[in-house]
Design an enzyme around this catalytic site. Structure first.
Site, PDB file in Angstrom:
ATOM      1  N   SER A   1      11.279  -4.070  12.104  1.00  0.00           N
ATOM      2  CA  SER A   1      11.480  -2.655  12.376  1.00  0.00           C
ATOM      3  C   SER A   1      12.032  -2.284  13.660  1.00  0.00           C
ATOM      4  O   SER A   1      11.534  -2.772  14.875  1.00  0.00           O
ATOM      5  CB  SER A   1      10.025  -1.891  12.304  1.00  0.00           C
TER       6      SER A   1
ATOM      7  N   LYS B   1       0.906   5.470   6.893  1.00  0.00           N
ATOM      8  CA  LYS B   1       0.785   4.741   8.202  1.00  0.00           C
ATOM      9  C   LYS B   1       0.292   5.665   9.381  1.00  0.00           C
ATOM     10  O   LYS B   1       0.749   6.792   9.652  1.00  0.00           O
ATOM     11  CB  LYS B   1       2.132   4.332   8.582  1.00  0.00           C
TER      12      LYS B   1
ATOM     13  N   ARG C   1       0.609  -5.731   3.020  1.00  0.00           N
ATOM     14  CA  ARG C   1       0.453  -4.951   4.395  1.00  0.00           C
ATOM     15  C   ARG C   1      -0.823  -4.544   4.382  1.00  0.00           C
ATOM     16  O   ARG C   1      -1.300  -3.381   4.020  1.00  0.00           O
ATOM     17  CB  ARG C   1       1.382  -3.952   4.648  1.00  0.00           C
TER      18      ARG C   1
HETATM   19  N1  TZP Z   1       6.416   2.056   8.247  1.00  0.00           N
HETATM   20  C1  TZP Z   1       6.994   2.969   8.494  1.00  0.00           C
HETATM   21  S1  TZP Z   1       6.539   4.346   7.401  1.00  0.00           S
HETATM   22  C2  TZP Z   1       5.455   3.256   6.696  1.00  0.00           C
HETATM   23  C3  TZP Z   1       5.375   1.926   7.322  1.00  0.00           C
HETATM   24  C4  TZP Z   1       4.702   1.007   6.969  1.00  0.00           C
HETATM   25  C5  TZP Z   1       4.644   3.775   5.609  1.00  0.00           C
HETATM   26  C6  TZP Z   1       5.282   3.879   4.152  1.00  0.00           C
HETATM   27  O1  TZP Z   1       4.828   4.310   3.324  1.00  0.00           O
HETATM   28  P1  TZP Z   1       5.332   5.652   2.381  1.00  0.00           P
HETATM   29  O2  TZP Z   1       3.817   5.766   1.426  1.00  0.00           O
HETATM   30  O3  TZP Z   1       6.462   5.071   1.496  1.00  0.00           O
HETATM   31  O4  TZP Z   1       5.616   6.653   2.939  1.00  0.00           O
END
Ligand code: TZP
Length: 205
Positions: free
Chosen positions: A100, A129, A29
């Site tokens: 998602s 994010k 990602r």
């Molecule tokens: N989609 C929803 S939350 C997220 C993504 C890609 C980020 C998750 O990262 P972290 O650091 O584990 O909260």
């Protein structure tokens, strides 16, 4: 995970440690203001893929169907703002699709097009994010699990060793994490603790 998430250490070193520690799936990602582009982007993705292959861990590409096809990835993960799942399914054939979902309507479409797993989140607040939705907690996750006992579900967003039990008890088969691993001082132990919680659920997540 992408290069932007690795703040103090080389991303490939983090990935290798996570693979050695026993992660069961990796999602490429590459997002954020300084995300790699062009040749460097593809090169980095290819290096991640090769590492995952050494450890026999599925390599999933976030969003980028063309990259997934080019690299012959194991799967693609899409969000609600990406290409529609019906088109993705047409393009990628048998490759895994994760999507998602945040609402029942989104879930129904995921089921209709035979998503291999659904991602639910952000469960908790996340720093990884920028455009993340408001944290949902575990209510939707619990509902989905009750209605769909066999659907593979991965929870995401702000999950760490301290709160992972809550999401697993709510019905998640696995946890998708960025900072919990990228910022860990002991990746082996971090992953081991996640695995202790998720080992009895769907093993392939
Ligand atoms: N989609 C929803 S939350 C997220 C993504 C890609 C980020 C998750 O990262 P972290 O650091 O584990 O909260």
């Amino acid at each position: 995970m992408g290069s932007e998430n690795a703040k103090q250490r080389e991303p490939l070193v983090i990935l290798k440690e996570a693979l050695q520690a026993g992660i069961t799936m990796f999602q490429f990602r590459e997002k954020g203001p300084n995300a790699l582009t062009g040749h460097a982007y593809e090169h980095f993705a290819h290096d991640c893929l090769k590492l995952c292959q050494q450890y026999h861990v599925p390599f999933i590409v976030n969003d980028d169907v063309e990259l997934a096809l080019k690299l012959k990835a194991d799967g693609i993960h899409i969000g609600q703002d990406d290409l529609h799942i019906s088109l993705v399914r047409e393009k990628i054939g048998d490759m895994l699709i994760g999507i998602s979902v945040h609402t029942d309507a989104e879930l129904q479409i995921a089921l209709q097009y035979k998503a291999d797993y659904v991602g639910i989140g952000p469960i908790f607040a996340t720093r990884s994010k920028n455009d993340a939705n408001v944290p949902s907690g575990t209510a939707f996750l619990q509902q989905v699990r009750l209605k769909h006992p066999d659907l593979p579900i991965v929870a995401i967003g702000g999950i760490d060793n301290a709160n992972a039990r809550t999401v697993v008890e709510a019905g998640s088969d696995g946890v998708a994490v960025i900072s919990a691993i990228c910022e860990s001082n002991d990746i082996h132990n971090t992953v081991a603790q996640f695995k202790k919680l998720t080992i009895h659920n769907n093993q392939h997540i």
